[in-house]
Design a protein around this motif. Sequence first.
Motif, mmCIF file in Angstrom:
data_model
loop_
_atom_site.group_PDB
_atom_site.id
_atom_site.type_symbol
_atom_site.label_atom_id
_atom_site.label_comp_id
_atom_site.label_asym_id
_atom_site.label_seq_id
_atom_site.Cartn_x
_atom_site.Cartn_y
_atom_site.Cartn_z
ATOM 1 N N GLN A 116 -0.810 -0.303 19.874
ATOM 2 C CA GLN A 116 0.315 0.246 18.193
ATOM 3 C C GLN A 116 0.165 0.965 16.829
ATOM 4 O OE1 GLN A 116 2.773 -2.778 18.077
ATOM 5 N NE2 GLN A 116 4.463 -1.809 17.451
ATOM 6 N N SER A 117 -1.376 0.316 16.465
ATOM 7 C CA SER A 117 -1.553 0.238 15.098
ATOM 8 C C SER A 117 -2.693 1.384 15.059
ATOM 9 C CB SER A 117 -2.943 -0.576 15.436
ATOM 10 O OG SER A 117 -4.050 -0.171 16.174
ATOM 11 N N THR A 118 -2.849 2.772 16.035
ATOM 12 C CA THR A 118 -3.208 4.025 15.888
ATOM 13 C C THR A 118 -1.420 4.259 15.504
ATOM 14 O OG1 THR A 118 -5.015 3.518 17.611
ATOM 15 C CG2 THR A 118 -4.031 6.105 16.904
ATOM 16 N N TRP A 119 -0.546 3.833 16.155
ATOM 17 C CA TRP A 119 0.575 4.592 16.064
ATOM 18 C C TRP A 119 0.679 4.879 14.548
ATOM 19 C CZ3 TRP A 119 3.136 9.002 16.829
ATOM 20 C CH2 TRP A 119 4.128 9.410 17.110
ATOM 21 N N GLU A 120 0.802 3.681 14.317
ATOM 22 C CA GLU A 120 1.483 3.589 12.951
ATOM 23 C C GLU A 120 0.246 3.806 11.828
ATOM 24 O OE1 GLU A 120 1.364 -1.112 13.020
ATOM 25 O OE2 GLU A 120 2.943 -1.672 13.438
ATOM 26 N N MET A 121 -0.558 4.095 12.043
ATOM 27 C CA MET A 121 -1.919 4.673 11.066
ATOM 28 C C MET A 121 -0.941 6.316 11.050
ATOM 29 S SD MET A 121 -5.065 3.446 11.767
ATOM 30 C CE MET A 121 -5.808 4.377 12.328
ATOM 31 N N PHE A 143 7.501 1.909 20.897
ATOM 32 C CA PHE A 143 6.567 1.027 20.026
ATOM 33 C C PHE A 143 7.516 0.037 19.635
ATOM 34 C CE2 PHE A 143 2.507 2.924 20.704
ATOM 35 C CZ PHE A 143 2.256 2.579 20.782
ATOM 36 N N SER A 170 5.241 -3.619 21.795
ATOM 37 C CA SER A 170 3.542 -3.482 21.231
ATOM 38 C C SER A 170 2.413 -3.114 22.119
ATOM 39 C CB SER A 170 3.173 -4.684 20.771
ATOM 40 O OG SER A 170 2.948 -6.026 21.240
ATOM 41 N N ASP A 194 7.842 6.648 19.759
ATOM 42 C CA ASP A 194 8.564 5.517 18.415
ATOM 43 C C ASP A 194 9.619 4.961 19.673
ATOM 44 O OD1 ASP A 194 7.659 6.936 15.760
ATOM 45 O OD2 ASP A 194 9.259 7.824 15.776
#
Length: 167
Positions: A160-165, A107, A111, A104
């Motif tokens: 970052q996109s994987t983490w956000e999902m 990110f 990014s 957390d």
Amino acid sequence: MTDLMTTDRLTLRRPGMQDAAVFAALVGDLDVSRWLTRVPHPYTLADANDFIARVEVCGGNTFVICAGEQVVGCIGTEGELGYWLGKNHWGLGYASEACRAMVDRHFAMTSSDLQSSHFVENAASRNVLQKLGFVRTSQTQARCPATGDCHVLQRMVLTQSTWEMIG
């Protein structure tokens, strides 16, 4: 960014010289240091003092993991996510919890993809990283300073996109 993070059960704070003896004892256990790519064995009080002094001078993104007031490990994102826990604290979910806080933080600051790695024999670290969404990228040979043995090092990455999902 703050120098203190809290999770449900943990506090992550900056290391200080008061932590050196505990670091030396926890990382000095070969069962811990044999899984790390940067730690010699034996790991002495002088090694711990040197590490903490470097962190204090360079700043960076290294934290002590505490359960209550007890130091249980260390975590950082200096180039890549790395962490260790004292053997008595394995299997309690502390690594996953501390890693979530560090991801957390990473990110929130950038990014840029977050790298990590583990020796392929280290199923516990593999599981922690996979739960966080890290995916395998490549393998290389790496020498463990604690044992002198060569192991296959599995490199991994989290976007970052994987983490956000997932996060």
